[in-house]
Write an enzyme that holds these catalytic residues in place. Sequence first.
Site, short mmCIF file in Angstrom:
data_model
loop_
_atom_site.label_atom_id
_atom_site.label_comp_id
_atom_site.label_asym_id
_atom_site.label_seq_id
_atom_site.Cartn_x
_atom_site.Cartn_y
_atom_site.Cartn_z
N GLY A 250 0.91 -1.10 -0.13
CA GLY A 250 0.03 0.07 0.04
C GLY A 250 0.89 1.32 -0.06
O GLY A 250 1.93 1.00 0.45
N CYS A 251 0.45 2.32 -0.39
CA CYS A 251 1.23 3.52 -0.76
C CYS A 251 1.35 4.28 0.75
O CYS A 251 2.47 4.57 1.05
CB CYS A 251 0.62 4.38 -1.70
SG CYS A 251 -1.18 4.92 -1.63
N TYR A 252 0.38 4.35 1.56
CA TYR A 252 0.38 5.00 2.96
C TYR A 252 1.18 3.89 3.72
O TYR A 252 2.24 4.49 4.53
CB TYR A 252 -0.92 4.99 3.57
CG TYR A 252 -1.86 6.27 3.41
CD1 TYR A 252 -1.20 7.63 3.52
CD2 TYR A 252 -3.15 6.12 2.81
CE1 TYR A 252 -2.26 8.37 3.32
CE2 TYR A 252 -3.89 6.98 2.77
CZ TYR A 252 -3.41 8.46 2.78
OH TYR A 252 -4.32 9.31 2.76
N LEU B 57 3.79 1.97 3.10
CA LEU B 57 5.15 2.35 2.69
C LEU B 57 5.60 3.31 3.45
O LEU B 57 6.95 3.24 3.93
CB LEU B 57 5.18 2.49 1.04
CG LEU B 57 6.62 2.35 0.41
CD1 LEU B 57 6.93 0.88 0.60
CD2 LEU B 57 6.75 2.87 -1.07
#
Length: 331
Positions: free
Chosen positions: A147-149, A151
């Site tokens: 997931g981007c968050y 990371l």
Amino acid sequence: MARVGIYGATGYTGFELIKILARHPGVEIAFATARSAAGQRLSDIFPTMIDTPLVAVEAADLRAADLIFTCLPHGAPELIPLAQAALEAGKKVIDFSDIFRLSDPDDFARRRGKPHPAPELLSAAVYGLPELHREQIREARLVANTGCYPLTAILPLWPLEQAGLVADRTVIVDSKSGVSGAGRSLSLKTHFGETHETFSAYSVGRTHRHLGEMEQETGLHIIFSPHLLPVYRGILSTIYVTLRPGTTVEQARAAYAVYDGEPFVKLMPDGRLPELRHVQNTMYLAIGLQQVEEGRYIIVATVDNLLKGASGQAVQSMNLMLGMEETAGLL
Ligand SMILES: NC(=O)c1ccc[n+]([C@@H]2O[C@H](COP(=O)([O-])OP(=O)(O)OC[C@H]3O[C@@H](n4cnc5c(N)ncnc54)[C@H](OP(=O)(O)O)[C@@H]3O)[C@@H](O)[C@H]2O)c1
């Protein structure tokens, strides 16, 4: 040349993926799917030299690909059957959604309030974070892209935890994301009139669906508050962490030596904090660290949610899975 198939090629992450694959020396696109644009060609939709026809999911010929990317919205009913069919056909899969990211089916059931629909795939899946799981990704047949968050929480916190420096196991992660993080589909929340010249928090505390992977990978208890920033791309996370009494800035910074040689993780010089513009349109995750007072530190981490936060990260994993140079197509 390896042949790859892309499901959801017309979405935000799908298009970023295509831009990377177009300049990648070792792959060609076997097929690309779209929903509303099925029947058109990719170059009818985007300015790209890749002229692949866009087909409906059912019309994609799995046999033509060695590896598939599933860039479909989380919860798309096609996701699990697609992954199962591809794995049964001996293909490799990189999934962009969060359906395979938690390795423990009980943890999944507890957090989501229902059992995982294909728990056997959770044990097969490797969390697609090369900095932590490089060797497993090389061998994996199913990779759950990060997931981007998450990371922006995992990469800054993991070295401190590994070094035994974290004193208070509850850590606050306060994140701000550009609206592309929510995908291209229309929704009131990301409508221009709802995001322009305003700033809002949502799913605060312990409710966001990506909390689980942050805790799984760091081993810490996290309070997470995401915010919607009125920009297109990029995430900036501010992390409040308490380290062991007496921990010096030099000791804290030394923990990040685990990333020496990592092509896409950058610790900012002492005293500097990263900004969104430093990482937008790049593959870098940038980390800045500052001491506030004895034991208390603030970390600021930034990433481009569509590149290192999604499609670039997926290509990094693909390169490992296909035995290619890890940075191919990404520099
Ligand atoms: N956006 C980010 O920053 C980001 C970062 C990390 C992970 N992710 C994850 O990556 C995945 C894709 O996100 P995105 O932002 O690229 O989404 P998106 O912009 O909404 O694109 C989704 C793509 O899938 C197609 N699609 C939607 N529903 C479908 C269905 N039921 N069957 C077949 N095709 C369908 C869409 O086609 P139409 O346009 O024709 O509907 C589009 O091509 C999501 O799981 C998301 O959580 C996103």
